[in-house]
Design an enzyme around this catalytic site. Structure first.
Site, PDB file in Angstrom:
ATOM      1  N   ASP A 151       0.834  -1.206   0.000  1.00 58.05           N
ATOM      2  CA  ASP A 151       0.000   0.000   0.000  1.00 58.05           C
ATOM      3  C   ASP A 151       0.866   1.252   0.000  1.00 58.05           C
ATOM      4  O   ASP A 151       0.551   2.245  -0.656  1.00 58.05           O
ATOM      5  CB  ASP A 151      -0.928   0.008   1.217  1.00 58.05           C
ATOM      6  CG  ASP A 151      -1.858  -1.187   1.251  1.00 58.05           C
ATOM      7  OD1 ASP A 151      -2.267  -1.649   0.165  1.00 58.05           O
ATOM      8  OD2 ASP A 151      -2.158  -1.678   2.360  1.00 58.05           O
ATOM      9  N   HIS A 178      -5.386  -3.484   5.388  1.00 54.50           N
ATOM     10  CA  HIS A 178      -4.779  -3.845   4.107  1.00 54.50           C
ATOM     11  C   HIS A 178      -5.821  -4.335   3.107  1.00 54.50           C
ATOM     12  O   HIS A 178      -5.574  -5.251   2.348  1.00 54.50           O
ATOM     13  CB  HIS A 178      -3.694  -4.918   4.348  1.00 54.50           C
ATOM     14  CG  HIS A 178      -2.913  -5.288   3.127  1.00 54.50           C
ATOM     15  ND1 HIS A 178      -2.286  -4.358   2.331  1.00 54.50           N
ATOM     16  CD2 HIS A 178      -2.665  -6.502   2.553  1.00 54.50           C
ATOM     17  CE1 HIS A 178      -1.671  -4.983   1.329  1.00 54.50           C
ATOM     18  NE2 HIS A 178      -1.894  -6.284   1.442  1.00 54.50           N
TER      19      HIS A 178
END
Length: 319
Positions: A151, A178
């Protein structure tokens, strides 16, 4: 003697991740584990690379203990990949069982190892690992990490494309979890100006970047190469801290702790300062603007549900 064990080394993430770990000069031994025999061929292939680490192959349940014995770091990319139309949550029923079994082996064989969990859904698989370790009396919150680094890698790249900055120097803190709405990029901390349209588009792309890859691969897999790159970045940061005793090494990671306790969350991704014992300092939630506060508000119920799902999976009575 630094040993890194990759569990799920024959998979789409496991193979390129193992290649990057083989190239890392801080690693002495690389142990590759998978349930399929091809892991032996992968180990043979990697063993020809002229870096100092030795490579061992371990295929099937009977060889899991040997793969883990003496491990410094255990990286877990094992499991099935996402396919078009699948959410990370759809993966749960398959990957949860895989991760639970691997965590049990870690608890019995190398309870002091640093564990980096890549297997999705990370929001749930990290609590699974933690609960298994707790059952065996060996859980150390400083040593278990959910790898959310992709990310951060995506955020750096996507922001740099919009603002013309250097990707490697564009460090975007990404907090929360996530998957989807739980991914909260803190664009306000960059010192850059964004229009509302840029902010909205970047946030959505960072949150759902994985979908771009799943759709582009058209059923043939999910993000594997970029995930391997991000996974190795986290492993290397850990090695810098625990082997070289380097100070000031920071990565965002999904960990157990009190960073988001005010929201009733036992796990949360935020900036973690790494040290010789793992997570030396888990930073609190940074200052947020109103837009980011709304993102956090939207993420909390999803995170709660994901965490509870992982905890319940371990605690439910066996049939």
């Amino acid at each position: 003697m630094v040993k890194v064990a990759v569990l799920g080394a024959a998979g789409g993430i496991g193979q390129p991740l193992s290649l990057l770990v083989k190239a890392n000069p801080l690693v002495n031994e690389l142990a590759l584990y998978d349930i399929v025999d091809i892991v032996k061929g992968i180990a043979a292939d990697l063993s020809h690379i002229n870096t100092k680490s030795t490579v061992t192959a371990h295929a099937g349940d009977a060889q899991l203990e040997a793969a883990l014995a003496g491990a410094t770091i255990v990286v877990i990319p094992a499991g099935v990949p996402r396919k078009p139309g699948m959410t990370r949550d759809d993966l749960f029923n398959i990957n949860a069982g895989i991760v639970k079994n691997l965590a049990t082996a870690v608890a019995k064989t190398c309870p002091k190892a640093f564990v980096a969990v890549i297997s999705n859904p990370v929001n749930s698989t990290v609590p699974i690992v933690a609960e298994v370790l707790k059952e065996h009396g060996v859980f150390d919150p400083k040593r278990v990490f959910g790898v959310t680094t992709l990310d951060i890698v995506r955020a750096s790249k996507f922001v740099s494309e919009v603002k013309g900055t250097q990707p490697v120097d564009t460090r975007v803190e990404v907090i929360g979890g996530h998957s989807g709405v739980t991914i909260i990029p803190i664009l306000s901390s960059l010192g850059l100006s964004f229009t509302n349209e840029e902010r909205d588009a970047l946030t959505k792309r960072i949150q759902y970047g994985g979908d771009e890859v799943v759709q582009a691969k058209n059923g043939a897999g999910s993000a594997t190469l970029s995930m391997a790159f991000a996974g190795h970045r986290f492993v290397d940061s850990l090695l810098q801290a625990i082997v070289l005793k380097k100070s000031g090494v920071k990565e965002c990671a999904y960990v157990a702790g009190s960073a988001a306790a005010e929201f009733g969350l036992d796990y949360f991704s935020t900036t973690v300062e790494l040290g010789p014992e793992g997570a030396a300092k888990v930073h609190p939630i940074p200052a947020l603007n109103d837009f980011e506060k709304d993102l956090l508000k939207a993420a909390v119920p999803e995170l709660k549900s994901n965490i509870e799902k992982g905890v319940t999976f371990v605690k439910k009575p066996s049939l």
